[in-house]
Design an enzyme around this catalytic site. Sequence first.
Site, PDB file in Angstrom:
ATOM      1  N   SER A   6       0.809  -1.225   0.000  1.00 36.53           N
ATOM      2  CA  SER A   6       0.000   0.000   0.000  1.00 36.53           C
ATOM      3  C   SER A   6       0.842   1.275   0.000  1.00 36.53           C
ATOM      4  O   SER A   6       0.334   2.343  -0.332  1.00 36.53           O
ATOM      5  CB  SER A   6      -0.980   0.021   1.173  1.00 36.53           C
ATOM      6  N   LYS A  57       1.289   4.656   6.901  1.00 39.59           N
ATOM      7  CA  LYS A  57       0.632   5.516   5.917  1.00 39.59           C
ATOM      8  C   LYS A  57       1.165   6.940   6.079  1.00 39.59           C
ATOM      9  O   LYS A  57       1.797   7.284   7.067  1.00 39.59           O
ATOM     10  CB  LYS A  57      -0.890   5.555   6.121  1.00 39.59           C
TER      11      LYS A  57
END
Length: 158
Positions: free
Chosen positions: A65, A106
Amino acid sequence: MFSCLLGPWPCSPEMPPQPVPLMGVRVPAGFPSPAEDWAEERVDFNQRFIRHPEATFFFTVDGDSMQGPDPARSIAHGALLVVDRALEARHGDVVVAVLDGDFTVKRLFMRNGHLALVPENPAYPSLVLQEGQSLEVWGVVIGCYQAFRQDVRPRRRQ
């Protein structure tokens, strides 16, 4: 594959210094230039990059991701993250967060009262914090190591 993290593993302030040579020349990424055959100094990773040893941990990225189209912002599966818990996270920092009890890595988005965890990979949605969800910014990613050869990847902790 959604990114998850393996770790944390503490950075040990008691570790003996492991200096490695830092070459006195920069390596051109364009045209070749003559190399010098001596090192200017020796550098210990911990002394050079770790500002808060008691609050610094390592994680291994498991997933894609954070692999995006911009190589300068991309973090590959298997990369070793260096995470400093003593730093206050700011908008745009890459962070290790605990969202509803699960670790993730993230980019932190904080603007006008909005909070989100944003992946680099456009195939994944941003994680916008909803009412009732719990979020803890566990630490700020200050760097990462990514091996280009399979046989020199960081060894797993025993």
